[in-house]
Design a protein around this motif. Structure first.
Motif: not given
Ligand SMILES: Cc1cc2nc3c(=O)[nH]c(=O)nc-3n(C[C@H](O)[C@H](O)[C@H](O)COP(=O)(O)O)c2cc1C
Length: 353
Positions: A270-282
């Motif tokens: 995503l970017s170095s300042t956003r190492p974590v994201g929300g996972i959705c879907g399957e």
């Protein structure tokens, strides 16, 4: 990307461009006909054609909500709004993710790219953007009026630290603004992963209780749902259920599981300042089903009366039925619906066979 289906939200475009130009694919045109369910169901005290819809996020504005209603999604949540304008994170906001085996709830590292293959799991990272209430209030009011018989638009909102003296006050103000649009049902988002995985408001029970009371004092007469993240075991959620018994009408769950999306070189995707994201879907369906089953069991054991909206990885009739079987009073699909605008029609058709 799968060439057959154009998602109604384009992951390659910015949030602002999606807002202005979307929805895309089938959602760009209203369908020529709809599917009539012979019997309606009950959701809270409302009649609903089928208790199935799209949760907070993908329906950015009234154009999106109108398309979703037209394609038979009978419970449509208008995207989470705030009391002041809040910018979206820059691109990328949506990437396909490819977990090896089952995604855990422990912030796994997962490969992420633009190869959107089925069954789809994605990471989303927007930071819950919002326009100013002067923009979203008339638009939400327009969306609410588009609901036909047996359909309902839910207004999602959240407080923003710093907008008011306390976060409770900002949640209450946001609820009042949503109420003014005529939305019949409110949903407070307490589970945005982009505010920090360990800082999710829904894990701070004392604060959640204060927020819920502040919202209810501000808008006493409308049903209130709280959007919750995944809680891994009974003991983690029991105190919250006990504090909120009789205060709110229901829970919508889950939001997302958090993970670290990386590119083929192992760098943050995503970017170095956003190492974590929300996972959705399957990849998160197991967690949505687990949470719904747990809430339903605790509801029975505690003799509580809240309503459950089940969310997480729904992309077929079978998934819809699994959530209903687990105890969900209504079911919603974000990722599944984005890549299959015909999903509500498909489920209705199959139920009528
Ligand atoms: C593009 C996108 C934007 C989202 N934005 C929000 C949001 O603003 N507020 C919220 O409560 N949940 C948001 N979510 C989370 C969804 O409501 C839902 O809980 C999550 O995607 C899991 O459902 P799914 O597996 O069907 O996608 C968003 C999801 C997606 C895919």
């Amino acid at each position: 990307m799968n060439n057959n289906i154009t998602p109604f939200y384009d992951p390659l475009l910015s949030y602002e461009d999606n807002y202005q130009q979307g929805p895309f694919g089938d959602f760009a045109y209203l369908p020529k006909s709809s599917i009539v369910m012979p019997h309606s169901s009950r959701f809270l005290n409302f009649d609903v054609n089928l208790p199935f819809g799209i949760p907070a996020g993908p329906l950015l504005n009234a154009k999106y909500v109108k398309a979703a209603l037209g394609y038979g999604f009978d419970l449509c949540v208008y995207k989470t709004v705030r009391t002041r304008a809040h910018k979206s994170h820059p691109l990328p906001n949506v990437l396909s993710i490819h977990p090896k085996g089952k995604l855990s709830a422990e912030v796994d590292t997962v490969l992420a790219d633009h190869d959107f293959t089925f069954p789809i799991s994605i990471t989303n990272s927007f930071g819950v953007p919002s326009f100013d209430p002067d923009v979203w209030q008339p638009d939400m009011a327009d969306a609410v009026l588009a609901a036909k018989s047996g359909q309902h638009v839910i207004g999602s909102f959240q407080g923003t630290p710093g907008n008011e003296a306390t976060i409770e006050q900002d949640y209450a103000n946001a609820a009042k603004l949503v109420d003014e649009t005529g939305a019949p049902i409110l949903e407070a988002n307490l589970s945005c992963p982009n505010e920090g995985v360990n800082k999710l408001l829904c894990f701070d029970f004392t604060k959640v209780e204060r927020v819920a009371h502040a919202i209810k004092n501000a808008v006493p007469n409308k049903p209130l749902f709280l959007k919750l993240a995944y809680f891994a075991h009974d003991d983690a959620i029991l105190p919250l259920l006990k504090k909120l018994d009789g205060v709110i009408e229901g829970y919508s769950t889950i939001n997302t599981l958090s993970a670290k999306p990386v590119d083929a070189q192992g760098q943050p995707a995503l970017s170095s300042t956003r190492p974590v994201g929300g996972i959705c879907g399957e990849a998160i369906r197991w967690a949505g089903l687990d949470m719904v089953a747990r809430l339903a069991r605790l509801r029975a054991e505690l003799i509580h009366h809240f309503t459950i909206i089940g969310v997480g990885g729904v992309s077929s009739l079978e998934h819809y039925q699994a959530f209903r079987h687990a105890g969900a009073d209504a079911v919603m699909s974000a990722t599944g619906a984005m890549w299959n605008p015909q999903l509500a029609f498909e489920i209705k058709r199959a139920l009528l066979e």
